[in-house]
Design a protein around this motif. Structure first.
Motif: not given
Length: 140
Positions: A22, A24-26, A78, A104, A114
């Motif tokens: 999370q 890394t995603n954020y 997401n 995105q 996230a």
């Protein structure tokens, strides 16, 4: 090794893994948000993918870049609400200027999801670490 140590190892590793994914995603989402460009797009259809043990419908969005190029690409939603975007709805898209396929959906719900998952992962590994430290401290 007692069963207590193994019981604390599972939430510790789960928390570290959740934080890594999370986080890394954020960070990547914030990087696109800060360096990317924004455009208004239209949901044209949905594409079904199989994730884990369930199928998910991702919206296919068409938008025009600042350079005038029209792009149609499936984007991951997401926001946490499945099938929330009906065809024909207008959405905000964040894309990288040199590579518009790297885009995105701009969703505040995705950001809060996230951050919530990041907080949950931190609570898991911090709670496990605290339990181990308390156990070590009580045995001294």
């Amino acid at each position: 090794m007692s069963p207590f140590w193994l019981l604390t190892l599972v939430p510790f590793l789960a928390g570290v893994t959740i934080c890594a994914v999370q986080g890394t995603n954020y960070i990547l989402a914030e990087l696109v948000r800060s360096t990317g460009r924004s455009a208004l797009g239209t949901v044209t259809s949905h594409i079904a993918t199989r994730e884990a043990s369930y199928s998910t419908a991702h919206p296919v969005v068409r938008w025009t870049t600042d350079e005038g190029t029209e792009v149609e690409h499936p984007l991951i939603d997401n926001s946490g609400a499945p099938h929330r975007l009906p065809e024909g709805s207008q959405v905000r898209v964040l894309y990288t200027p040199g590579n518009p396929q790297h885009a995105q959906l701009d969703s505040p719900a995705a950001r809060s999801n996230a951050l919530f998952a990041l907080a949950l992962g931190t609570a898991l590994w911090l709670g496990s670490l605290t339990a181990v430290l308390v156990r070590i401290g009580s045995s001294l």
